[in-house]
Design an enzyme around this catalytic site. Sequence first.
Site: not given
Ligand SMILES: NC(=O)C1=CN([C@@H]2O[C@H](COP(=O)(O)OP(=O)(O)OC[C@H]3O[C@@H](n4cnc5c(N)ncnc54)[C@H](OP(=O)(O)O)[C@@H]3O)[C@@H](O)[C@H]2O)C=CC1
Ligand SMILES: CC(=O)N[C@@H](CCC(=O)OP(=O)(O)O)C(=O)O
Length: 344
Positions: A150
């Site tokens: 992000c």
């Molecule tokens: N939040 C944000 O703004 C952003 C996030 N991201 C990235 O996207 C990814 C997901 O983020 P976010 O949605 O916030 O994550 P969350 O941590 O909220 O959700 C993680 C999901 O992954 C599943 N999970 C966790 N461990 C495992 C595993 N070992 N095997 C299979 N499934 C698994 C969980 O379900 P369950 O454990 O029930 O299987 C859950 O549905 C991360 O890598 C994050 O860094 C990227 C850009 C922006």
């Molecule tokens: C506010 C906050 O905690 N932000 C996350 C970055 C957001 C994220 O999910 O990073 P990826 O796009 O690399 O998955 C952090 O600083 O690690």
Amino acid sequence: MIKVGIVGGTGYTGVELLRLLAQHPQAQVEVITSRSEAGMRVDEMYPNLRGHYDSLAFSVPDAATLGACDVVFFATPHGVAHALAGELLATGTKVIDLSADFRLQDADEWAKWYGQPHGAPDLLPEAVYGLPEVNRKAIKQARLIAVPGCYPTAAQLALIPLLEAGLADTSQIIADCKSGVSGAGRGASVGSLFSEAGESMKAYGVKGHRHLPEIRQGLRRAAGKDVGLTFVPHLTPMIRGIHATLYASVVDRSVDLQALFEARYADEPFVDVMPAGSHPETRSVRGANVCRIAVHRPQDGDLVVVLSVIDNLVKGASGQAVQNMNIVFGLDERLGLSHAAMLP
Ligand SMILES: NC(=O)C1=CN([C@@H]2O[C@H](COP(=O)(O)OP(=O)(O)OC[C@H]3O[C@@H](n4cnc5c(N)ncnc54)[C@H](OP(=O)(O)O)[C@@H]3O)[C@@H](O)[C@H]2O)C=CC1
Ligand SMILES: CC(=O)N[C@@H](CCC(=O)OP(=O)(O)O)C(=O)O
């Protein structure tokens, strides 16, 4: 119809994928995984999806079921896609990874920043960095796409026009970035509590954040040389949104930067260069797959300040992932993504 699988359907990016794909005319979600919620219907857990996914239920991740999909999105913590991507690619399934597993080209650098060995270094040479505004041609041919982070999306889109034109002093660029708390994911943590993050703001990761090498890698590609970057992320009391303020010195004051940015993004459906003097707000991109940018030259000196806003869950994650899917499958890039932001 493109058959879609999502690994990690209960996190914020997973449910955002479901929201966006519900409106996509050419994609159908067939598989959605969660180990902890296996068996539960998605519209029971997420009432905003009632009427959109009548019979879809979470299942445990299983390579055979996922391998029957045309594309699988990973919306999982770092390291999960390393373990499964190779097996899926071998069945002909495309992989679009929202985590950072394939974003850094160098496996050792990844290990250093993510605190564990890279789990699939053999796949790195074919992984394509999914920032369409710089990599569209490669994305079209890709089987494995690393969706940018992000902060890196907001920062790179703001700086690329300057760097590609050789107009920024690359010795010292500052990226001062703010994120809403959904960036930390849905997992419970003290720092994300309303009573901790509300009515407060703080910097974190000043010594070194894992997005630093990712942003540096992208800026190096644009500039054709190393870029000295200081990146300071902040947590702000909002749910969605990233606001990035980039500071650089220009090496040629005579160039019309507004015209430069407008020309660079003229054909980009999801980058909006705002009129000179604008101050983009995060709420102007809430829920939308767009990056709004404004370029400023305070006192007409050497300093250029670029303001860039995105929704971290849309252009910063799930929207950008769907944009990549559209490109990979030869569809109109805007399919399912053309809705306006929510205001207020
Ligand atoms: N939040 C944000 O703004 C952003 C996030 N991201 C990235 O996207 C990814 C997901 O983020 P976010 O949605 O916030 O994550 P969350 O941590 O909220 O959700 C993680 C999901 O992954 C599943 N999970 C966790 N461990 C495992 C595993 N070992 N095997 C299979 N499934 C698994 C969980 O379900 P369950 O454990 O029930 O299987 C859950 O549905 C991360 O890598 C994050 O860094 C990227 C850009 C922006
Ligand atoms: C506010 C906050 O905690 N932000 C996350 C970055 C957001 C994220 O999910 O990073 P990826 O796009 O690399 O998955 C952090 O600083 O690690």
